[in-house]
Design a protein around this motif. Structure first.
Motif, short mmCIF file in Angstrom:
data_model
loop_
_atom_site.label_atom_id
_atom_site.label_comp_id
_atom_site.label_asym_id
_atom_site.label_seq_id
_atom_site.Cartn_x
_atom_site.Cartn_y
_atom_site.Cartn_z
N ILE A 1 0.87 -1.18 0.00
CA ILE A 1 0.00 0.00 0.00
C ILE A 1 0.90 1.23 0.00
N GLU A 2 0.67 2.12 -0.96
CA GLU A 2 1.57 3.27 -1.12
C GLU A 2 1.52 4.23 0.05
N LYS B 1 4.11 6.84 4.61
CA LYS B 1 4.57 6.18 3.40
C LYS B 1 4.55 4.67 3.64
N GLY B 2 4.06 3.92 2.67
CA GLY B 2 4.02 2.47 2.79
C GLY B 2 5.36 1.83 2.43
N TRP B 3 5.38 0.51 2.43
CA TRP B 3 6.59 -0.24 2.09
C TRP B 3 6.22 -1.34 1.11
N LYS B 4 7.21 -1.78 0.34
CA LYS B 4 6.99 -2.81 -0.67
C LYS B 4 7.67 -4.14 -0.32
N GLU C 1 9.76 2.48 6.87
CA GLU C 1 8.39 2.96 6.81
C GLU C 1 7.48 2.18 7.76
N CYS C 2 7.72 0.89 7.86
CA CYS C 2 6.95 0.04 8.78
C CYS C 2 7.27 0.42 10.23
N LEU C 3 8.53 0.65 10.51
CA LEU C 3 8.94 1.06 11.85
C LEU C 3 8.34 2.42 12.22
N TYR D 1 5.52 3.61 11.19
CA TYR D 1 4.10 3.36 11.46
C TYR D 1 3.93 2.77 12.86
N ILE D 2 4.74 1.80 13.22
CA ILE D 2 4.67 1.17 14.54
C ILE D 2 5.02 2.18 15.63
N ASP D 3 6.07 2.96 15.41
CA ASP D 3 6.46 3.98 16.39
C ASP D 3 5.34 4.99 16.62
N PHE D 4 4.65 5.37 15.53
CA PHE D 4 3.53 6.29 15.68
C PHE D 4 2.42 5.67 16.54
N ILE D 5 2.09 4.43 16.29
CA ILE D 5 1.05 3.76 17.07
C ILE D 5 1.40 3.80 18.56
#
Length: 109
Positions: free
Chosen positions: A21-22, A58-61, A76-78, A80-84
């Motif tokens: 997901i972009e 930003k997403g990841w591929k 980008e995944c990190l 997202y997790i850090d934000f959560i």
């Protein structure tokens, strides 16, 4: 949920389905008549007027299903997790990166 239940940990499941997901959008508030609230209003008329306010990531591929350590996840995944964790004030103690039981990353806290 944290305010009502006093969470001590979050188990983040199915994060692998976000791969590809972009942009990831997370609702962080609601705009009502020009005012931004960080909670869902209790008045039904306000709820009907509410427009979500999003924070975009930003997403990841990269395929993350084989990853076994949190620090090896894409940046980008990190993010997202850090934000959560930051937004909820609750640490993520496990991250599920695939469909099998072996696809879990246990985060030491």
């Amino acid at each position: 949920a944290n305010m009502l239940n006093g969470l001590t940990d979050i188990v983040l499941t199915k994060i692998d389905v976000l791969t590809g997901i972009e942009e990831l959008k997370v609702c962080v508030g609601y705009e009502i008549d020009g005012e931004v609230l960080d909670y869902i209003p209790s008045d039904q008329e306000d709820v009907a007027k509410a427009k979500p306010v999003y924070k975009t990531f930003k997403g990841w591929k990269e395929d993350i299903t084989k990853i076994q350590n949190k620090e090896d996840l894409p940046k980008e995944c990190l993010d997202y997790i850090d934000f959560i964790e930051e937004f909820t004030g609750v640490p993520v103690s496990m991250i599920s990166v695939g469909p099998d039981r072996t696809n879990n990353i246990y985060v030491k806290r």
